[in-house]
Design a protein around this motif. Structure first.
Motif, PDB file in Angstrom:
ATOM      1  N   GLY A 173       0.677  -1.086   0.023  1.00 52.01           N
ATOM      2  CA  GLY A 173      -0.046   0.084   0.031  1.00 52.01           C
ATOM      3  C   GLY A 173       0.862   1.365  -0.077  1.00 52.01           C
ATOM      4  N   LEU A 174       1.863   1.372   0.911  1.00 51.25           N
ATOM      5  CA  LEU A 174       2.454   2.455   0.956  1.00 51.25           C
ATOM      6  C   LEU A 174       3.330   2.906  -0.076  1.00 51.25           C
ATOM      7  CD1 LEU A 174       3.044   4.941   3.051  1.00 51.25           C
ATOM      8  CD2 LEU A 174       4.795   3.555   4.183  1.00 51.25           C
ATOM      9  N   PRO A 175       4.114   2.194  -0.809  1.00 50.00           N
ATOM     10  CA  PRO A 175       4.923   2.110  -1.947  1.00 50.00           C
ATOM     11  C   PRO A 175       4.004   2.561  -3.040  1.00 50.00           C
ATOM     12  CG  PRO A 175       5.363   0.147  -1.291  1.00 50.00           C
ATOM     13  CD  PRO A 175       4.644   0.691  -0.293  1.00 50.00           C
ATOM     14  N   THR A 176       2.948   1.940  -3.173  1.00 53.69           N
ATOM     15  CA  THR A 176       2.162   2.057  -4.427  1.00 53.69           C
ATOM     16  C   THR A 176       1.406   3.771  -4.224  1.00 53.69           C
ATOM     17  OG1 THR A 176       1.470  -0.157  -4.469  1.00 53.69           O
ATOM     18  CG2 THR A 176       0.060   1.148  -5.724  1.00 53.69           C
ATOM     19  N   SER A 177       1.252   4.088  -3.049  1.00 55.12           N
ATOM     20  CA  SER A 177       0.570   5.375  -2.876  1.00 55.12           C
ATOM     21  C   SER A 177       1.632   6.320  -3.491  1.00 55.12           C
ATOM     22  CB  SER A 177       0.274   5.693  -1.489  1.00 55.12           C
ATOM     23  OG  SER A 177       1.313   5.755  -0.632  1.00 55.12           O
ATOM     24  N   LEU A 178       2.939   6.282  -3.085  1.00 56.36           N
ATOM     25  CA  LEU A 178       3.916   7.000  -3.623  1.00 56.36           C
ATOM     26  C   LEU A 178       4.168   7.293  -5.081  1.00 56.36           C
ATOM     27  CD1 LEU A 178       6.689   6.453  -0.438  1.00 56.36           C
ATOM     28  CD2 LEU A 178       5.208   8.403  -1.084  1.00 56.36           C
ATOM     29  N   LEU A 179       4.182   5.799  -5.911  1.00 52.70           N
ATOM     30  CA  LEU A 179       4.332   5.970  -7.092  1.00 52.70           C
ATOM     31  C   LEU A 179       3.113   6.348  -7.940  1.00 52.70           C
ATOM     32  CD1 LEU A 179       5.773   2.370  -7.823  1.00 52.70           C
ATOM     33  CD2 LEU A 179       7.183   4.488  -7.880  1.00 52.70           C
ATOM     34  N   MET A 180       1.921   6.095  -7.349  1.00 50.65           N
ATOM     35  CA  MET A 180       0.775   6.619  -7.971  1.00 50.65           C
ATOM     36  C   MET A 180       0.534   8.292  -8.146  1.00 50.65           C
ATOM     37  SD  MET A 180      -1.130   4.010  -8.972  1.00 50.65           S
ATOM     38  CE  MET A 180      -2.587   4.869  -9.322  1.00 50.65           C
ATOM     39  N   SER A 181       0.971   9.028  -6.944  1.00 48.72           N
ATOM     40  CA  SER A 181       0.768  10.377  -6.684  1.00 48.72           C
ATOM     41  C   SER A 181       2.004  11.169  -7.009  1.00 48.72           C
ATOM     42  CB  SER A 181       0.580  10.494  -5.179  1.00 48.72           C
ATOM     43  OG  SER A 181       1.466  10.107  -4.204  1.00 48.72           O
ATOM     44  N   ARG A 182       3.129  10.551  -7.294  1.00 45.67           N
ATOM     45  CA  ARG A 182       4.320  11.379  -7.633  1.00 45.67           C
ATOM     46  C   ARG A 182       4.297  12.129  -8.983  1.00 45.67           C
ATOM     47  NH1 ARG A 182       9.291   7.931  -9.718  1.00 45.67           N
ATOM     48  NH2 ARG A 182       7.972   6.700 -11.180  1.00 45.67           N
ATOM     49  N   LYS A 183       5.065  13.352  -8.803  1.00 40.82           N
ATOM     50  CA  LYS A 183       5.125  14.076 -10.346  1.00 40.82           C
ATOM     51  C   LYS A 183       5.907  13.499 -11.071  1.00 40.82           C
ATOM     52  CE  LYS A 183       5.380  18.894 -11.452  1.00 40.82           C
ATOM     53  NZ  LYS A 183       5.738  20.123 -11.024  1.00 40.82           N
ATOM     54  N   ALA A 184       5.286  12.584 -12.269  1.00 42.56           N
ATOM     55  CA  ALA A 184       5.777  11.832 -13.185  1.00 42.56           C
ATOM     56  C   ALA A 184       5.175  11.750 -14.345  1.00 42.56           C
ATOM     57  CB  ALA A 184       6.457  10.836 -12.539  1.00 42.56           C
ATOM     58  N   THR A 185       5.772  11.267 -15.428  1.00 47.40           N
ATOM     59  CA  THR A 185       5.156  11.021 -16.863  1.00 47.40           C
ATOM     60  C   THR A 185       3.743   9.988 -16.386  1.00 47.40           C
ATOM     61  OG1 THR A 185       7.106  11.010 -17.697  1.00 47.40           O
ATOM     62  CG2 THR A 185       5.286  10.272 -19.245  1.00 47.40           C
ATOM     63  N   PHE A 186       4.045   9.082 -15.548  1.00 43.46           N
ATOM     64  CA  PHE A 186       2.921   8.286 -15.460  1.00 43.46           C
ATOM     65  C   PHE A 186       2.713   8.327 -13.771  1.00 43.46           C
ATOM     66  CE2 PHE A 186       0.446   4.271 -14.466  1.00 43.46           C
ATOM     67  CZ  PHE A 186      -0.484   4.466 -15.435  1.00 43.46           C
ATOM     68  N   GLY A 187       1.943   9.051 -13.444  1.00 45.09           N
ATOM     69  CA  GLY A 187       1.739   9.523 -11.977  1.00 45.09           C
ATOM     70  C   GLY A 187       0.673  10.439 -11.664  1.00 45.09           C
ATOM     71  N   ASN A 188       0.849  11.389 -10.742  1.00 46.02           N
ATOM     72  CA  ASN A 188      -0.050  12.567 -10.515  1.00 46.02           C
ATOM     73  C   ASN A 188      -1.613  12.099 -10.339  1.00 46.02           C
ATOM     74  OD1 ASN A 188       1.937  14.648 -11.338  1.00 46.02           O
ATOM     75  ND2 ASN A 188       1.702  13.887 -13.472  1.00 46.02           N
ATOM     76  N   SER A 189      -1.805  11.052  -9.567  1.00 46.11           N
ATOM     77  CA  SER A 189      -3.187  10.620  -9.238  1.00 46.11           C
ATOM     78  C   SER A 189      -3.141  11.322  -7.895  1.00 46.11           C
ATOM     79  CB  SER A 189      -3.336   9.092  -9.114  1.00 46.11           C
ATOM     80  OG  SER A 189      -4.458   8.664  -8.779  1.00 46.11           O
ATOM     81  N   THR A 190      -4.581  11.275  -7.569  1.00 45.78           N
ATOM     82  CA  THR A 190      -4.815  11.911  -6.062  1.00 45.78           C
ATOM     83  C   THR A 190      -5.233  10.810  -5.107  1.00 45.78           C
ATOM     84  OG1 THR A 190      -5.714  14.124  -7.225  1.00 45.78           O
ATOM     85  CG2 THR A 190      -6.338  13.689  -4.915  1.00 45.78           C
ATOM     86  N   VAL A 191      -4.248  10.538  -4.179  1.00 50.80           N
ATOM     87  CA  VAL A 191      -4.400   9.134  -3.616  1.00 50.80           C
ATOM     88  C   VAL A 191      -4.863   9.492  -2.220  1.00 50.80           C
ATOM     89  CG1 VAL A 191      -3.142   7.376  -2.682  1.00 50.80           C
ATOM     90  CG2 VAL A 191      -2.504   8.151  -4.982  1.00 50.80           C
ATOM     91  N   THR A 192      -5.836   8.581  -1.946  1.00 48.01           N
ATOM     92  CA  THR A 192      -6.319   8.510  -0.496  1.00 48.01           C
ATOM     93  C   THR A 192      -5.824   6.951   0.174  1.00 48.01           C
ATOM     94  OG1 THR A 192      -8.115   9.701  -0.982  1.00 48.01           O
ATOM     95  CG2 THR A 192      -8.372   8.182   1.097  1.00 48.01           C
ATOM     96  N   ILE A 193      -5.214   6.748   1.048  1.00 51.74           N
ATOM     97  CA  ILE A 193      -4.979   5.733   1.763  1.00 51.74           C
ATOM     98  C   ILE A 193      -6.053   5.218   2.934  1.00 51.74           C
ATOM     99  CG2 ILE A 193      -3.145   4.203   2.915  1.00 51.74           C
ATOM    100  CD1 ILE A 193      -0.942   6.005   1.664  1.00 51.74           C
ATOM    101  N   ALA A 194      -6.445   4.145   2.761  1.00 51.33           N
ATOM    102  CA  ALA A 194      -7.483   3.745   3.722  1.00 51.33           C
ATOM    103  C   ALA A 194      -6.940   2.457   4.507  1.00 51.33           C
ATOM    104  CB  ALA A 194      -8.759   3.230   3.128  1.00 51.33           C
ATOM    105  N   HIS A 195      -6.971   2.175   5.844  1.00 53.09           N
ATOM    106  CA  HIS A 195      -6.489   1.260   6.564  1.00 53.09           C
ATOM    107  C   HIS A 195      -7.453   0.748   7.555  1.00 53.09           C
ATOM    108  CE1 HIS A 195      -5.991   4.505   9.323  1.00 53.09           C
ATOM    109  NE2 HIS A 195      -5.261   5.245   8.387  1.00 53.09           N
TER     110      HIS A 195
END
Ligand code: NAD
Length: 291
Positions: A173-195
């Motif tokens: 969960g944690l590393p995926t949230s970083l990859l999805m939200s980072r400023k990158a060609t494939f990224g820039n998603s707005t991430v909510t982490i639930a637990h």
């Protein structure tokens, strides 16, 4: 109709790419093939299956692998010695410790003792920190990298989309949230982490464009918790009563027809995770090999 995010197909393509790269950049230059070391402690049934499949993956693409299988009561001092040997062994490009490890061992201390340049699982604090620094030369944890690559290779647009990640583990969960939200060609998603402490989970999942779930509870996410057209990535691998049947964290039947895409279990994130470990090992061989 809900379409499948077929991890087997994408992984096969990437395996071919890695294999071609090994030939072009290593074998044709008369260098030795990449070599992955695997340390397995104890007899955990699932861990043995995962390790065997990693060894098979290496064989498929012409990589060497070495398994060091240790007794479950091994002393921490002894493991640290073995890691030190692997760190200094010029014949090994990268290695992993299959997690989880036995309770008497200090997982953090053990992971931190791996040379970051050989840490092909990407769990060493140095590599983990670099995920947020967009450092393409470091190792990204295989499952997170596998998830994002599965989306990318299926031309799923994540830019500006709301992604809800259920589960915040260090492995998924944690590393995926970083990859999805980072400023990158494939990224820039707005991430909510639930637990497990998240209140009213359905509120978040119903507002998600993409849901990535890794909780380890079979059929946890139901059709009534999602909105029409959502993209679902199921990371869960749940063994039902030690039978051969594997279930994901998503109740496939109830989301079918509501979601636009879903990654199946098996055949979704699993093969992507395995192939990303190979990709990281090739990366180690190309960039960090001890001469
Ligand atoms: P974990 O136990 O470390 O983490 C589970 C996470 O789920 C925790 O962050 C917890 O807070 C959260 N959670 C638990 N109950 C919840 C609830 N009711 N609501 C919201 N969140 C809840 O597990 P993990 O290592 O991240 O693995 C999760 C699953 O993914 C397992 O089934 C595992 O086998 C699978 N997995 C698959 C792959 C793959 O390659 N496909 C790789 C790693 C893990």
């Amino acid at each position: 109709m809900t379409k499948l995010l077929n991890g087997n197909q994408v992984a096969m393509k990437i395996r071919k790419e890695i294999s071609n790269e090994i030939v072009k950049k290593i074998v044709n230059k008369k260098q030795r093939v990449p070599h992955l070391g695997i340390i397995l402690v104890g007899e955990n049934h699932s861990s043995r299956i995962y390790v065997n499949s990693k060894i098979q993956e290496c064989k498929k693409i012409g990589m060497q692998s070495t398994l060091i299988h240790l007794h479950k009561n091994i002393e921490e001092k002894k493991i640290l010695e073995i890691i030190n040997n692997m760190n200094n062994n010029p014949m090994i490009d990268g290695f992993i410790i299959q997690l989880p490890i036995e309770k008497h061992l200090n997982q953090e201390k053990i992971i931190s003792s791996i040379n970051p340049k050989k840490d092909v699982d990407g769990f060493h604090p140095e590599n983990f920190g670099k995920i947020s620094l967009k450092n393409t030369k470091s190792f990204f944890p295989a499952t997170a990298l596998g998830i994002i690559t599965l989306l990318e290779r299926n031309n799923i647009n994540i830019h500006g989309k709301h992604t809800v990640i259920i589960g915040r583990s260090r492995i998924v969960g944690l590393p995926t949230s970083l990859l999805m939200s980072r400023k990158a060609t494939f990224g820039n998603s707005t991430v909510t982490i639930a637990h497990s402490y998240t209140k009213d989970l359905s509120f978040y999942t119903k507002h998600a464009d993409i849901i990535i779930i890794a909780v380890g509870i079979p059929n946890f996410l139901k059709g009534k918790m999602i909105k029409k057209g959502v993209i679902l990535v199921d990371v869960g691998i749940n063994n039902i009563h030690n039978s051969k049947k594997l279930l994901g964290d998503i109740d496939f039947d109830s989301v079918n027809g509501i979601a636009s895409y879903i990654s199946p279990v098996p055949g979704g994130v699993g093969p992507m995770t395995r192939v990303m470990l190979l990709k990281n090992t090739l990366h180690a061989a190309l960039h960090y090999r001890i001469k």
